[in-house]
Scaffold this motif. Structure first.
Motif, PDB file in Angstrom:
ATOM      1  N   THR A   1       0.851  -1.193   0.000  1.00 29.27           N
ATOM      2  CA  THR A   1       0.000   0.000   0.000  1.00 29.27           C
ATOM      3  C   THR A   1       0.880   1.234   0.000  1.00 29.27           C
ATOM      4  O   THR A   1       1.921   1.252   0.673  1.00 29.27           O
ATOM      5  CB  THR A   1      -0.925   0.039   1.230  1.00 29.27           C
ATOM      6  OG1 THR A   1      -1.786  -1.116   1.219  1.00 29.27           O
ATOM      7  CG2 THR A   1      -1.801   1.288   1.243  1.00 29.27           C
ATOM      8  N   VAL A   2       0.463   2.267  -0.734  1.00 27.95           N
ATOM      9  CA  VAL A   2       1.217   3.514  -0.777  1.00 27.95           C
ATOM     10  C   VAL A   2       0.262   4.704  -0.751  1.00 27.95           C
ATOM     11  O   VAL A   2      -0.907   4.600  -1.142  1.00 27.95           O
ATOM     12  CB  VAL A   2       2.088   3.620  -2.051  1.00 27.95           C
ATOM     13  CG1 VAL A   2       3.155   2.538  -2.074  1.00 27.95           C
ATOM     14  CG2 VAL A   2       1.242   3.566  -3.319  1.00 27.95           C
ATOM     15  N   PHE A   3       0.792   5.834  -0.289  1.00 26.03           N
ATOM     16  CA  PHE A   3       0.145   7.127  -0.508  1.00 26.03           C
ATOM     17  C   PHE A   3       0.976   7.828  -1.564  1.00 26.03           C
ATOM     18  O   PHE A   3       2.133   8.165  -1.340  1.00 26.03           O
ATOM     19  CB  PHE A   3       0.112   7.953   0.777  1.00 26.03           C
ATOM     20  CG  PHE A   3      -0.414   9.364   0.575  1.00 26.03           C
ATOM     21  CD1 PHE A   3      -1.758   9.598   0.331  1.00 26.03           C
ATOM     22  CD2 PHE A   3       0.444  10.457   0.630  1.00 26.03           C
ATOM     23  CE1 PHE A   3      -2.243  10.887   0.140  1.00 26.03           C
ATOM     24  CE2 PHE A   3      -0.028  11.750   0.451  1.00 26.03           C
ATOM     25  CZ  PHE A   3      -1.377  11.968   0.202  1.00 26.03           C
TER      26      PHE A   3
ATOM     27  N   GLY B   1      -3.675  13.773  -2.921  1.00 29.89           N
ATOM     28  CA  GLY B   1      -3.029  12.482  -3.067  1.00 29.89           C
ATOM     29  C   GLY B   1      -4.005  11.350  -2.865  1.00 29.89           C
ATOM     30  O   GLY B   1      -5.152  11.548  -2.443  1.00 29.89           O
ATOM     31  N   VAL B   2      -3.545  10.133  -3.139  1.00 26.33           N
ATOM     32  CA  VAL B   2      -4.413   8.965  -3.121  1.00 26.33           C
ATOM     33  C   VAL B   2      -3.701   7.800  -2.443  1.00 26.33           C
ATOM     34  O   VAL B   2      -2.495   7.602  -2.621  1.00 26.33           O
ATOM     35  CB  VAL B   2      -4.848   8.598  -4.560  1.00 26.33           C
ATOM     36  CG1 VAL B   2      -3.640   8.389  -5.466  1.00 26.33           C
ATOM     37  CG2 VAL B   2      -5.744   7.373  -4.585  1.00 26.33           C
ATOM     38  N   VAL B   3      -4.443   7.020  -1.661  1.00 27.16           N
ATOM     39  CA  VAL B   3      -3.938   5.775  -1.076  1.00 27.16           C
ATOM     40  C   VAL B   3      -4.370   4.627  -1.989  1.00 27.16           C
ATOM     41  O   VAL B   3      -5.555   4.509  -2.321  1.00 27.16           O
ATOM     42  CB  VAL B   3      -4.486   5.550   0.341  1.00 27.16           C
ATOM     43  CG1 VAL B   3      -3.915   4.256   0.929  1.00 27.16           C
ATOM     44  CG2 VAL B   3      -4.161   6.723   1.245  1.00 27.16           C
ATOM     45  N   LEU B   4      -3.414   3.803  -2.384  1.00 31.05           N
ATOM     46  CA  LEU B   4      -3.754   2.724  -3.296  1.00 31.05           C
ATOM     47  C   LEU B   4      -2.866   1.507  -3.063  1.00 31.05           C
ATOM     48  O   LEU B   4      -1.804   1.602  -2.471  1.00 31.05           O
ATOM     49  CB  LEU B   4      -3.668   3.184  -4.741  1.00 31.05           C
ATOM     50  CG  LEU B   4      -2.332   3.589  -5.360  1.00 31.05           C
ATOM     51  CD1 LEU B   4      -2.459   3.635  -6.873  1.00 31.05           C
ATOM     52  CD2 LEU B   4      -1.865   4.953  -4.887  1.00 31.05           C
TER      53      LEU B   4
ATOM     54  N   LYS C   1      -9.198   0.729  -9.710  1.00 37.87           N
ATOM     55  CA  LYS C   1      -9.430  -0.519  -8.976  1.00 37.87           C
ATOM     56  C   LYS C   1      -8.417  -0.722  -7.849  1.00 37.87           C
ATOM     57  O   LYS C   1      -8.579  -1.626  -7.027  1.00 37.87           O
ATOM     58  CB  LYS C   1      -9.360  -1.716  -9.938  1.00 37.87           C
ATOM     59  CG  LYS C   1     -10.362  -1.668 -11.082  1.00 37.87           C
ATOM     60  CD  LYS C   1     -11.785  -1.806 -10.601  1.00 37.87           C
ATOM     61  CE  LYS C   1     -12.753  -1.906 -11.776  1.00 37.87           C
ATOM     62  NZ  LYS C   1     -14.160  -2.033 -11.324  1.00 37.87           N
ATOM     63  N   MET C   2      -7.386   0.102  -7.809  1.00 36.42           N
ATOM     64  CA  MET C   2      -6.335  -0.023  -6.807  1.00 36.42           C
ATOM     65  C   MET C   2      -6.566   0.897  -5.602  1.00 36.42           C
ATOM     66  O   MET C   2      -5.885   0.777  -4.591  1.00 36.42           O
ATOM     67  CB  MET C   2      -4.980   0.305  -7.448  1.00 36.42           C
ATOM     68  CG  MET C   2      -4.600  -0.624  -8.595  1.00 36.42           C
ATOM     69  SD  MET C   2      -3.359   0.058  -9.732  1.00 36.42           S
ATOM     70  CE  MET C   2      -1.906   0.139  -8.688  1.00 36.42           C
ATOM     71  N   VAL C   3      -7.537   1.791  -5.702  1.00 30.57           N
ATOM     72  CA  VAL C   3      -7.711   2.856  -4.713  1.00 30.57           C
ATOM     73  C   VAL C   3      -8.267   2.329  -3.396  1.00 30.57           C
ATOM     74  O   VAL C   3      -9.226   1.558  -3.364  1.00 30.57           O
ATOM     75  CB  VAL C   3      -8.633   3.953  -5.275  1.00 30.57           C
ATOM     76  CG1 VAL C   3      -9.020   4.951  -4.186  1.00 30.57           C
ATOM     77  CG2 VAL C   3      -7.961   4.683  -6.433  1.00 30.57           C
ATOM     78  N   LEU C   4      -7.662   2.781  -2.315  1.00 28.99           N
ATOM     79  CA  LEU C   4      -8.183   2.560  -0.969  1.00 28.99           C
ATOM     80  C   LEU C   4      -8.886   3.808  -0.432  1.00 28.99           C
ATOM     81  O   LEU C   4      -9.902   3.717   0.228  1.00 28.99           O
ATOM     82  CB  LEU C   4      -7.037   2.199  -0.013  1.00 28.99           C
ATOM     83  CG  LEU C   4      -6.729   0.745   0.234  1.00 28.99           C
ATOM     84  CD1 LEU C   4      -5.524   0.613   1.159  1.00 28.99           C
ATOM     85  CD2 LEU C   4      -7.923   0.044   0.874  1.00 28.99           C
TER      86      LEU C   4
END
Length: 389
Positions: A115-117, A130-133, A142-145
């Motif tokens: 997992t990354v931000f 930004g996005v957590v995915l 489809k990777m987004v948290l």
């Protein structure tokens, strides 16, 4: 990527990152952890992964990087970090610039990072959201948290260099950087008031403004400011503004945080610290130290360790944590700083960061403790799927 509906990780040394460690098994059904225990039996038809002699950990989390936005093998073609044409661009969204085929995602998985931000860069005073995915997938959506997961703002040398030094316009000073951010927050408050008035009187409803929509998420405390700040004085400016507008704040880099650790602890804002495995490429980094995360943690600050990929290659996140532990941070705290702490800081700890029933099946089997130099992840599982890079 091999798709399995049921996985059974058998007889591993399971470290949950929630205070439990035991020899046992994990049952995965679909994308989630179904059961854990010492006496668990594999159900019929499950794919069994033998974990005897292996350390079983949750996937690691990098709480600040630029994977997918700054593609390493490209120059202009894959560089989507900074829209350095205007200093205030809250309308930008990292998700629109991320390429899932960036080699950085594969490198992350090879280092056990699941997992990354991923965030815009620090060239602008306000850089965008930004996005957590997750680090596996063909389509970013489809990777987004969590999206959006924070609004990137920057203090210190970078905005001054881009606009004052290169373009001869505001901000040329730290005062101007703070002023531009304050004004954007004031504008957001005004925009929110007009939206509320428009509910009562449609004629007062303002024209739609994408930048202000991002800013009011900050004002309403739906997302935090993610404040790039290396120097102690810049860190305090970020805190001063967060206090002034009563918004949430995460301190990015926090290079000189060790100098004011007790003060930071009083305010209670978390810090994502790093990159530590890097040279002193600019003046702001002159006092960088592997000791900083440990000093902050002992003072009571919640800390995550980051790579700022591609500044430090993302697969070296466990090495960064190991070096911080060697410099005096408690080993367990260093491990928390790349698992449960970043999950909590990013607001996704209901899904990732620890091994618990009901959470995402992001699980990594290690040959040895990941802080051992020769250790390597032998099996990486993301969303219940075994990754075969």
């Amino acid at each position: 990527m091999n798709v399995n509906t049921s996985l059974f990780i058998h007889n591993g040394r399971i470290k949950t990152m929630k205070g439990q460690e035991f020899i046992g098994s994990i049952l995965v059904e679909g994308t989630r952890i179904k059961a854990m225990g010492e006496e668990l039996v594999a159900p019929e038809g499950a794919k069994v992964i033998e974990a005897e002699g292996k350390l079983v950990l949750p996937g690691f989390i990098d709480a600040h990087c630029h994977v997918g936005l700054g593609e390493e093998i490209y120059q202009h073609e894959g560089d989507d970090l900074n829209e350095m044409t205007e200093p205030v661009t809250p309308e930008l969204r990292a998700i629109d610039g991320i390429n899932p085929e960036d080699e950085g995602f594969r490198d992350a998985r090879l280092g056990g990072v699941t997992t990354v931000f991923s965030t815009p860069g620090s060239g602008n005073v306000i850089g965008g959201t930004g996005v957590v995915l997750k680090t596996a997938g063909k389509v970013v959506d489809k990777m987004v948290l969590r999206e959006p997961a924070g609004l990137k703002v920057a203090f210190g040398e970078n905005p001054k260099a881009v606009y004052g030094a290169e373009q001869k316009k505001m901000p040329m000073t730290r005062m101007a950087t703070a002023s531009l951010l304050r004004q954007a927050l004031v504008d957001a408050e005004t925009y929110l008031e007009k939206l509320e008035q428009g509910i009562e009187d449609p004629e007062k409803f303002p024209e739609r403004d994408l930048g202000m929509e991002s800013m009011i998420r900050v004002i309403k405390r739906e997302i935090p400011l993610r404040a790039h700040a290396h120097r102690a004085d810049d860190i305090m400016t970020a805190i001063r503004i967060a206090q002034e507008f009563n918004v949430d704040l995460i301190i990015e880099h926090c290079t000189e945080g060790h100098k004011i650790a007790d003060v930071l602890a009083e305010y209670g804002y978390p810090a994502v610290v790093g990159p530590v495995l890097v040279n002193r490429a600019k003046v702001e980094l002159k006092d960088k130290s592997f000791e900083t995360p440990g000093i902050l943690t002992r003072a009571g600050v919640k800390v995550a360790i980051i790579t700022d990929h591609s500044v430090t290659p993302i697969e070296q996140l466990p090495l960064c944590a190991a070096l911080v532990a060697r410099a005096g941070m408690d080993e367990e705290e260093a491990l928390k700083a790349i698992t449960i702490n970043p999950a909590e800081i990013l607001g996704v700890d209901d899904r990732v960061g620890s091994l618990e029933v009901g959470k995402d099946a992001d699980i990594v089997l290690w040959s040895e403790h990941p802080f051992v130099l020769k250790a390597r992840p032998e099996t990486v599982i993301i969303n219940g799927q075994v990754i075969t890079d």
